[in-house]
Motif scaffolding. Structure first.
Motif, short mmCIF file in Angstrom:
data_model
loop_
_atom_site.label_atom_id
_atom_site.label_comp_id
_atom_site.label_asym_id
_atom_site.label_seq_id
_atom_site.Cartn_x
_atom_site.Cartn_y
_atom_site.Cartn_z
N LYS A 16 16.32 -1.41 3.86
CA LYS A 16 16.39 0.05 4.62
C LYS A 16 16.59 1.06 3.48
CE LYS A 16 16.46 -1.45 8.90
NZ LYS A 16 15.67 -1.35 9.61
N LYS A 17 16.82 0.59 2.17
CA LYS A 17 16.89 1.46 0.99
C LYS A 17 15.82 1.68 0.23
CE LYS A 17 22.01 0.91 1.28
NZ LYS A 17 23.24 0.67 0.27
N MET A 18 14.62 1.28 0.69
CA MET A 18 13.39 1.48 0.01
C MET A 18 12.98 3.01 -0.65
SD MET A 18 11.57 -1.20 -0.81
CE MET A 18 10.05 -0.91 -1.28
N THR A 19 13.08 3.38 -1.77
CA THR A 19 12.99 4.74 -2.19
C THR A 19 11.64 5.00 -1.86
OG1 THR A 19 12.50 4.30 -4.71
CG2 THR A 19 14.77 4.35 -3.79
N ALA A 20 11.13 6.49 -2.10
CA ALA A 20 9.61 6.70 -1.94
C ALA A 20 8.89 6.30 -3.38
CB ALA A 20 9.82 8.08 -1.89
N GLN A 21 9.77 6.29 -4.35
CA GLN A 21 9.11 5.70 -5.75
C GLN A 21 8.65 4.31 -5.53
OE1 GLN A 21 7.84 7.29 -8.29
NE2 GLN A 21 7.14 5.33 -9.36
N GLN A 22 9.77 3.41 -5.07
CA GLN A 22 9.28 2.03 -4.70
C GLN A 22 7.92 1.75 -3.89
OE1 GLN A 22 13.47 1.11 -3.61
NE2 GLN A 22 13.55 -0.42 -5.27
N LEU A 23 7.94 2.58 -2.76
CA LEU A 23 6.78 2.72 -1.74
C LEU A 23 5.61 2.81 -2.56
CD1 LEU A 23 8.36 4.16 1.57
CD2 LEU A 23 7.84 1.85 1.08
N ARG A 24 5.54 3.88 -3.32
CA ARG A 24 4.42 4.05 -4.06
C ARG A 24 3.94 3.10 -5.13
NH1 ARG A 24 6.71 9.56 -4.51
NH2 ARG A 24 7.61 9.08 -6.53
N GLU A 25 5.03 2.48 -5.83
CA GLU A 25 4.79 1.37 -6.75
C GLU A 25 4.22 0.09 -5.93
OE1 GLU A 25 8.32 0.87 -8.67
OE2 GLU A 25 8.11 2.57 -10.10
N PHE A 26 4.62 -0.07 -4.85
CA PHE A 26 4.35 -1.36 -3.89
C PHE A 26 2.83 -0.82 -3.41
CE2 PHE A 26 3.51 -2.32 0.46
CZ PHE A 26 3.13 -3.93 0.40
N SER A 27 2.60 0.47 -3.03
CA SER A 27 1.15 0.41 -2.44
C SER A 27 0.01 0.51 -3.57
CB SER A 27 1.29 1.89 -1.96
OG SER A 27 2.10 1.86 -0.63
N GLU A 28 0.37 1.13 -4.84
CA GLU A 28 -0.58 1.13 -5.98
C GLU A 28 -0.78 -0.42 -6.34
OE1 GLU A 28 1.43 3.30 -8.91
OE2 GLU A 28 1.30 5.40 -7.73
N THR A 29 -0.06 -1.37 -6.17
CA THR A 29 -0.41 -2.66 -6.28
C THR A 29 -0.89 -3.58 -5.41
OG1 THR A 29 1.96 -3.26 -6.30
CG2 THR A 29 1.12 -2.81 -8.41
N TYR A 30 -0.35 -3.60 -4.27
CA TYR A 30 -0.57 -4.28 -3.17
C TYR A 30 -2.03 -3.93 -2.54
CZ TYR A 30 0.05 -6.73 1.63
OH TYR A 30 -0.15 -7.75 2.43
N PHE A 31 -2.30 -2.98 -2.43
CA PHE A 31 -3.57 -2.51 -1.72
C PHE A 31 -4.85 -2.41 -2.61
CE2 PHE A 31 -0.09 -1.00 1.05
CZ PHE A 31 -0.46 -1.73 2.28
N GLY A 32 -4.50 -2.69 -3.68
CA GLY A 32 -5.74 -2.78 -4.81
C GLY A 32 -6.91 -1.68 -5.09
N GLU A 33 -7.77 -1.95 -5.43
CA GLU A 33 -8.69 -1.04 -6.04
C GLU A 33 -9.33 -0.19 -5.03
OE1 GLU A 33 -12.32 -2.49 -7.66
OE2 GLU A 33 -12.35 -4.27 -6.53
N HIS A 34 -9.23 -0.40 -3.63
CA HIS A 34 -9.75 0.42 -2.61
C HIS A 34 -8.50 0.85 -1.64
CE1 HIS A 34 -13.47 -1.97 -3.48
NE2 HIS A 34 -13.77 -0.64 -3.58
N GLY A 35 -7.45 0.94 -2.34
CA GLY A 35 -6.10 1.45 -1.67
C GLY A 35 -6.58 2.71 -0.91
N GLY A 36 -7.19 3.32 -1.32
CA GLY A 36 -7.31 4.64 -0.37
C GLY A 36 -7.99 4.55 0.87
N TYR A 37 -8.99 3.49 0.94
CA TYR A 37 -9.69 3.19 2.13
C TYR A 37 -8.69 2.61 2.90
CZ TYR A 37 -14.53 4.29 2.11
OH TYR A 37 -15.87 4.86 2.25
N ALA A 38 -7.88 1.41 2.40
CA ALA A 38 -6.71 1.10 3.29
C ALA A 38 -5.88 1.83 3.82
CB ALA A 38 -6.12 -0.04 2.57
N GLN A 39 -5.46 3.06 3.05
CA GLN A 39 -4.53 4.09 3.58
C GLN A 39 -5.29 4.61 4.80
OE1 GLN A 39 -5.01 7.66 3.38
NE2 GLN A 39 -3.06 8.11 3.96
N GLN A 40 -6.28 5.05 4.70
CA GLN A 40 -6.96 5.83 5.60
C GLN A 40 -7.04 5.01 7.06
OE1 GLN A 40 -7.35 9.03 5.34
NE2 GLN A 40 -8.62 9.36 7.50
#
Length: 280
Positions: free
Chosen positions: A214-238
């Protein structure tokens, strides 16, 4: 699907397709299976220059992006798999940089329908009119038309900068934070790792990837997303964004009561752009 996925806001339904602009050109685009049919409005350009119009459309709609390879690079988890299957064929288009930046500055804390209204109001008030068939559309106004002296600031963001430097430069512009900067990087600069986190994506991440934290910060979410979703993270996001927004809407009364108008194509140039993977 691509034009209604929340990355560009001015295209309107017309007949079996959509009307809008690509840069200074009025355009009608229609999907026919794996063929994208594109018709440009009449322009006083010489014939030699009009030959590049199909390439302009292909570039804008990113028909060269290898969708199968991109989707294969997504993380293998139930949420991502559902979004990928739902959004099959969706592409990250290449928007003009100033148009993308200005639109997303206006998007802060607003829903897609409101962003569309703002984008169309700016075009109708300050843009140049173009004709496509019986329809009139307007180009996005230049920075000089909206606010004089802002162009020099926009030029500081160079397409050659590394992602971190480009994001930093964009964030120096008034009204631009990390989320808007990532949107502009993804949709205008083709930085396909950029992963914008808005309220929809934050909800997806918290509910499906970190339901017990419940206490995930915005910065932690950004760091997770940048590594977990990889080189095509923008497509995954969309894909995650469009899937979450559309599936959520199915439980609500549709707010779009507009009826597509008839579309005339007389005396317009026609180009067919073949896309192996299609545009949805």
């Amino acid at each position: 699907m691509t034009l209604g996925s929340g990355q560009v806001f001015h295209w309107e339904k017309a007949g079996g397709g959509f009307v809008g602009t690509i840069g200074q050109y009025a355009v009608y685009a229609e999907q026919d299976d794996d063929i994208l049919k594109v018709r440009f409005g009449g322009t006083p350009k010489p014939t030699r220059e009009t030959r590049v119009l199909p390439r302009i459309a292909a570039h804008y709609f990113a028909l060269d992006h290898p969708l199968a390879e991109i989707c294969e690079s997504f993380p293998n988890d139930p949420v991502m798999n559902a979004a990928r299957d739902f959004c099959r064929g969706l592409r990250i288009i290449r928007q003009p940089k100033w148009e993308c930046l200005a639109t997303f500055i206006c998007s802060s804390m607003k829903q897609v329908a409101h962003i569309r209204q703002i984008s169309l109001a700016l075009r109708n008030r300050f843009g140049d009119q173009r004709k496509i068939g019986s329809r009139a559309v307007h180009t996005f106004p230049s920075p000089q038309r909206i606010a004089r002296a802002s162009e020099s600031q926009l030029r500081e963001s160079s397409s050659m900068l590394p992602d971190s430097d480009l994001r930093k430069n964009l964030c120096q512009l008034p009204g631009v934070g990390v989320k808007i900067a990532n949107c502009v990087m993804l949709f205008a600069y083709e930085r396909l790792r950029a992963f914008p986190i808005d309220v929809w994506i934050e909800r997806v991440l918290r509910q499906h990837y970190f339901p017990r934290r419940k206490k995930m910060t915005a910065q932690q979410l950004r760091e997770f997303s940048e590594t977990y979703f990889g080189e095509h993270g923008g497509y995954a996001q969309q894909y995650l964004f469009h899937h979450a927004r559309i599936t959520s809407r199915k439980t609500e009364v549709s707010r779009d009561s507009s009826t597509p108008k008839a579309f005339g194509a007389r005396n317009d140039r026609l180009a067919q752009v073949v896309s192996p993977a299609g545009l949805r």
